[in-house]
Design an enzyme around this catalytic site. Sequence first.
Site, PDB file in Angstrom:
ATOM      1  CG  ASP A  28      -2.118   0.800   1.144  1.00  0.00           C
ATOM      2  OD1 ASP A  28      -3.397   0.427   1.249  1.00  0.00           O
ATOM      3  OD2 ASP A  28      -1.798   2.056   0.931  1.00  0.00           O
ATOM      4  CB  ILE A  29       0.976   4.163  -2.406  1.00  0.00           C
ATOM      5  CG1 ILE A  29       2.004   4.839  -2.857  1.00  0.00           C
ATOM      6  CG2 ILE A  29      -0.216   4.811  -2.261  1.00  0.00           C
ATOM      7  CD1 ILE A  29       3.295   4.058  -3.388  1.00  0.00           C
ATOM      8  CD  GLU A  87      -8.056   5.883  -1.362  1.00  0.00           C
ATOM      9  OE1 GLU A  87      -7.718   5.894  -0.246  1.00  0.00           O
ATOM     10  OE2 GLU A  87      -6.790   5.998  -1.964  1.00  0.00           O
ATOM     11  CG  HIS A  92      -8.239  -3.354  -2.374  1.00  0.00           C
ATOM     12  ND1 HIS A  92      -9.347  -2.500  -2.921  1.00  0.00           N
ATOM     13  CD2 HIS A  92      -8.189  -2.477  -0.996  1.00  0.00           C
ATOM     14  CE1 HIS A  92      -9.880  -1.599  -2.281  1.00  0.00           C
ATOM     15  NE2 HIS A  92      -8.822  -1.391  -1.095  1.00  0.00           N
ATOM     16  CG  HIS A  94      -6.539  -2.834   3.488  1.00  0.00           C
ATOM     17  ND1 HIS A  94      -5.932  -1.692   3.051  1.00  0.00           N
ATOM     18  CD2 HIS A  94      -7.747  -2.540   2.839  1.00  0.00           C
ATOM     19  CE1 HIS A  94      -6.506  -0.952   2.418  1.00  0.00           C
ATOM     20  NE2 HIS A  94      -7.868  -1.133   2.251  1.00  0.00           N
TER      21      HIS A  94
HETATM   22  P1  AMP Z   1      -9.919   1.518   0.334  1.00  0.00           P
HETATM   23  O1  AMP Z   1     -10.492   1.401  -0.942  1.00  0.00           O
HETATM   24  O2  AMP Z   1     -10.694   2.304   1.240  1.00  0.00           O
HETATM   25  O3  AMP Z   1      -9.820   0.039   0.893  1.00  0.00           O
HETATM   26  O4  AMP Z   1      -8.547   2.125   0.620  1.00  0.00           O
HETATM   27  C1  AMP Z   1      -7.687   1.959  -0.694  1.00  0.00           C
HETATM   28  C2  AMP Z   1      -6.173   1.983  -0.498  1.00  0.00           C
HETATM   29  O5  AMP Z   1      -5.539   1.670  -1.669  1.00  0.00           O
HETATM   30  C3  AMP Z   1      -5.707   2.848   0.523  1.00  0.00           C
HETATM   31  O6  AMP Z   1      -4.940   2.152   1.639  1.00  0.00           O
HETATM   32  C4  AMP Z   1      -4.471   3.551  -0.497  1.00  0.00           C
HETATM   33  O7  AMP Z   1      -3.302   3.822   0.148  1.00  0.00           O
HETATM   34  C5  AMP Z   1      -4.243   2.312  -1.447  1.00  0.00           C
HETATM   35  N1  AMP Z   1      -3.877   2.781  -2.814  1.00  0.00           N
HETATM   36  C6  AMP Z   1      -4.347   3.785  -3.569  1.00  0.00           C
HETATM   37  N2  AMP Z   1      -3.539   3.894  -4.866  1.00  0.00           N
HETATM   38  C7  AMP Z   1      -2.493   3.081  -4.683  1.00  0.00           C
HETATM   39  C8  AMP Z   1      -1.521   2.891  -5.559  1.00  0.00           C
HETATM   40  N3  AMP Z   1      -1.341   3.325  -6.486  1.00  0.00           N
HETATM   41  N4  AMP Z   1      -0.540   1.669  -5.195  1.00  0.00           N
HETATM   42  C9  AMP Z   1      -0.682   1.230  -3.864  1.00  0.00           C
HETATM   43  N5  AMP Z   1      -1.720   1.549  -2.973  1.00  0.00           N
HETATM   44  C10 AMP Z   1      -2.758   2.448  -3.361  1.00  0.00           C
END
Ligand code: AMP
Length: 129
Positions: A28-29, A87, A92, A94
């Site tokens: 995760d970025i 988001e 995905h 975590h």
């Molecule tokens: P959520 O959709 O609420 O589960 O959160 C999306 C997750 O994806 C967040 O923790 C972000 O930090 C992560 N994220 C978003 N864009 C990227 C990316 N390009 N590479 C890695 N992680 C990402």
Amino acid sequence: MSIFTKIITGELPSYKVAEDKDFIAFLDINPNAKGHTLVVPKKEENKIFDLSEEAYSKLMRFSYRVAKALEETISCKRIGMSVIGLEVPHVHVHLVPTNVMSDMQFTHKVSLTHDEFISLSKKIASNFK
Ligand code: AMP
């Protein structure tokens, strides 16, 4: 097309830790804790419980293997697991190396440099079986 599909197709970079024909896992970025990893099915689907039971089970099996690699690599009390997706509307999981409850709160973030992300992803990948 989701941002994760762009990672899967190679249009966007990621710190990859594991991959097979159906799944990819990358750091995760914006991590809650060092080693926070996302496990993503390559077939883009919005919500986890819209997956078939079989696709869901396969995702959990792949996540299990990634979690084992995280446990090998990062000293922590346990690997926390969470599914949100508010988001990024592409399923995905975590996986968060966790020591304190705040590691599982998505408002608590740590920062890593590019080089730290690279070396961490390589270490996790080397422990993935
Ligand atoms: P959520 O959709 O609420 O589960 O959160 C999306 C997750 O994806 C967040 O923790 C972000 O930090 C992560 N994220 C978003 N864009 C990227 C990316 N390009 N590479 C890695 N992680 C990402």
